[in-house]
Motif scaffolding. Structure first.
Motif, PDB file in Angstrom:
ATOM      1  N   SER A   1       0.767  -1.203   0.022  1.00 54.94           N
ATOM      2  CA  SER A   1      -0.061  -0.072  -0.085  1.00 54.94           C
ATOM      3  C   SER A   1       0.919   1.287   0.008  1.00 54.94           C
ATOM      4  CB  SER A   1      -0.773   0.033   1.285  1.00 54.94           C
ATOM      5  OG  SER A   1      -0.152   0.099   2.426  1.00 54.94           O
ATOM      6  N   HIS A   2       2.018   1.220  -0.607  1.00 53.80           N
ATOM      7  CA  HIS A   2       3.285   2.172  -0.768  1.00 53.80           C
ATOM      8  C   HIS A   2       3.327   2.882   0.769  1.00 53.80           C
ATOM      9  CE1 HIS A   2       1.501   1.333  -4.468  1.00 53.80           C
ATOM     10  NE2 HIS A   2       0.367   1.770  -4.085  1.00 53.80           N
ATOM     11  N   ASP A   3       3.395   2.201   1.881  1.00 49.24           N
ATOM     12  CA  ASP A   3       3.681   2.710   3.101  1.00 49.24           C
ATOM     13  C   ASP A   3       5.090   2.336   3.511  1.00 49.24           C
ATOM     14  OD1 ASP A   3       3.327   3.855   5.834  1.00 49.24           O
ATOM     15  OD2 ASP A   3       2.107   2.079   6.256  1.00 49.24           O
ATOM     16  N   PHE A   4       5.885   3.387   3.087  1.00 46.29           N
ATOM     17  CA  PHE A   4       7.560   3.299   3.478  1.00 46.29           C
ATOM     18  C   PHE A   4       7.902   4.159   4.767  1.00 46.29           C
ATOM     19  CE2 PHE A   4       6.975   2.712  -1.189  1.00 46.29           C
ATOM     20  CZ  PHE A   4       7.570   1.494  -1.253  1.00 46.29           C
ATOM     21  N   GLN A   5       8.252   3.181   5.840  1.00 45.54           N
ATOM     22  CA  GLN A   5       8.621   4.074   7.062  1.00 45.54           C
ATOM     23  C   GLN A   5       9.781   3.355   7.509  1.00 45.54           C
ATOM     24  OE1 GLN A   5       5.783   4.382  10.137  1.00 45.54           O
ATOM     25  NE2 GLN A   5       3.945   4.258   8.697  1.00 45.54           N
ATOM     26  N   LEU A   6      10.827   4.212   7.704  1.00 45.68           N
ATOM     27  CA  LEU A   6      12.125   3.767   7.847  1.00 45.68           C
ATOM     28  C   LEU A   6      12.611   4.387   9.397  1.00 45.68           C
ATOM     29  CD1 LEU A   6      14.892   2.770   6.499  1.00 45.68           C
ATOM     30  CD2 LEU A   6      15.617   5.208   6.707  1.00 45.68           C
ATOM     31  N   LEU A   7      12.894   3.363  10.135  1.00 44.13           N
ATOM     32  CA  LEU A   7      13.139   3.463  11.565  1.00 44.13           C
ATOM     33  C   LEU A   7      14.626   3.818  11.820  1.00 44.13           C
ATOM     34  CD1 LEU A   7      12.460   3.713  14.434  1.00 44.13           C
ATOM     35  CD2 LEU A   7      12.829   1.239  14.586  1.00 44.13           C
ATOM     36  N   MET A   8      15.229   4.837  12.298  1.00 45.77           N
ATOM     37  CA  MET A   8      16.426   5.113  12.768  1.00 45.77           C
ATOM     38  C   MET A   8      16.641   5.321  14.294  1.00 45.77           C
ATOM     39  SD  MET A   8      17.378   8.009   9.572  1.00 45.77           S
ATOM     40  CE  MET A   8      18.917   8.082  10.114  1.00 45.77           C
ATOM     41  N   ASP A   9      17.120   4.237  14.827  1.00 43.10           N
ATOM     42  CA  ASP A   9      17.527   4.216  16.414  1.00 43.10           C
ATOM     43  C   ASP A   9      18.824   4.353  16.833  1.00 43.10           C
ATOM     44  OD1 ASP A   9      18.460   1.994  15.540  1.00 43.10           O
ATOM     45  OD2 ASP A   9      17.134   0.466  16.463  1.00 43.10           O
ATOM     46  N   ASN A  10      18.908   4.150  18.083  1.00 41.49           N
ATOM     47  CA  ASN A  10      20.148   4.157  18.610  1.00 41.49           C
ATOM     48  C   ASN A  10      20.901   5.528  18.555  1.00 41.49           C
ATOM     49  OD1 ASN A  10      22.219   2.686  20.174  1.00 41.49           O
ATOM     50  ND2 ASN A  10      23.555   2.512  18.279  1.00 41.49           N
TER      51      ASN A  10
END
Length: 395
Positions: free
Chosen positions: A334-343
């Protein structure tokens, strides 16, 4: 002889005038009697409803199409005045009042009301058949299959365990109210709906205001004097669907152009041997994004975001890393691009929990930070525009 004829003519004229006057008076008296009987009948039915602990029947649940008294209510200002009074006092209506309510609503509606042979407010036109009832005039709850009387639909009381009997009221907080106006799209993810608890709460969630059909207004101490910077539209609602439709057309153009630009991103990944590296999304399309850094200043804070690299926040000479590298939080069809940047850095964070940043990629024609917010302490949300997020859309 002439005088006799004149006198006779006068007598005939007076007789005709008297008959005409009698007919007019009789018609007026009959009209008054019928009007009073309708009003009295509504009041009697109202008393019946008040004795029922589950409340009355919602006006939108009427069958319509039949006038029990054979009156043309559309042209009767007295009936409209009575219905306006009942509406202002937020009174419920009995089943005998349904046809009056239906005809009055047809005058108030703008003509686009989605109604089937047995229309139910808050239901999509394509799903109307689910609310027609069986041969015994029983409604089957959509998920639990429990059977209830059709008269209990939209009666402001939850009878079905799955809340499907109250699509048009706020009785079931987890129900869905589908706006009367829907965007012309086959994508079910773009259907316009409101959670049940927001129906008739004084805030216009639907672009046509159909979720505020009781015309409830907020108390004076809760009303915003200027809503231009808040996005919230307060009842009484104004139809803004033309603006929403234009926004969709603009978005379609962006998506079409974005799809063309996206191909160059895939070619860039191929040139660097990254087309099969899922770390950068399908066909490595986000590899080009990983080579980009963008800056945004919000008040005293300056943010520098480098997707798949580092995200930093600085203010008054102090700098914090609010995220490193990046792993896909969601990556769906569904074109849901979520990038998690942690630390990220944990200084001044609750319980020394490291800072994290989630980048939500949206289809756009250029690499750009749209907005940055902190949904909770030390967790940041970044809305990012990119052609890489225009994967095969549309609409």
């Amino acid at each position: 002889m002439k005088n006799v004829r004149k006198n006779e003519a006068k007598r005939i004229s007076l007789r005709k005038f008297g008959i005409l006057l009698f007919v007019v008076a009789a018609t007026f008296v009959m009209f008054q009697i019928v009007s009073v009987s309708v009003i009295s009948k509504s009041a009697e039915n109202q008393k019946t409803v008040s004795s029922n602990s589950k409340g009355g029947i919602d006006p939108s649940n009427s069958i319509g199409g039949i006038d029990p008294l054979g009156l043309d209510l559309l042209g009767n200002p007295k009936i409209l005045k009575v219905m306006e009074y009942l509406k202002k006092d937020k009174l419920t209506f009995s089943s005998n009042d349904k046809d009056i309510v239906q005809k009055t609503q047809e005058v108030q509606d703008d003509g686009s009301q989605q109604r089937g042979p047995r229309g139910v407010r808050g239901v999509l036109l394509k799903d109307t058949y689910l609310y027609q009832g069986d041969s015994s005039d029983m409604f089957h709850c959509l998920k639990s299959k429990k059977k209830i009387s059709m008269a209990k639909l939209n009666n402001n009381y939850c009878d079905c365990d799955d809340f499907s009997d109250e699509p048009g009221t706020s009785a079931c907080p987890n129900s869905r109210f589908y706006c009367k106006y829907q965007l012309p799209t086959k994508d079910t993810n773009r259907e316009l709906w409101v959670i049940g608890s927001r129906v008739n709460d004084g805030i216009c969630d639907c672009c046509d205001g159909s979720d505020e059909w009781r015309y409830v207004t907020l108390p004076p101490d809760l009303r915003l004097k200027d809503t231009s910077n808040h996005g919230a539209k307060q009842s009484p609602c104004v139809n803004n669907c033309d603006r929403l439709l234009q926004e969709q057309k603009n978005q379609e153009n962006i998506v079409n152009l974005g799809n063309k630009a996206r191909k160059s991103y895939i070619d860039f990944a191929k040139q660097h041997g990254m087309q099969n590296n899922n770390e950068f999304g399908p066909d490595g399309v986000f590899y080009k994004v990983s080579q980009t850094c963008k800056e945004l200043k919000i008040r005293e804070f300056v943010y520098i975001i480098c997707p798949f690299g580092t995200a930093k926040q600085s203010s008054f000479g102090t700098e914090h890393v609010i995220g490193r590298r990046g792993t896909w939080k969601t990556w769906t069809k569904s074109h849901d691009f979520q990038l998690l940047m942690d630390n990220g850095d944990s200084v001044q964070c609750p319980e020394n929990i490291p800072r994290t940043t989630t980048i939500i990629f949206q289809c756009g024609l250029e690499e750009k930070i749209i907005s940055i917010g902190e949904d909770e302490r030390c967790h940041y949300l970044v809305n990012w525009s990119s052609p890489a997020a225009c994967e095969g859309q549309y609409l």
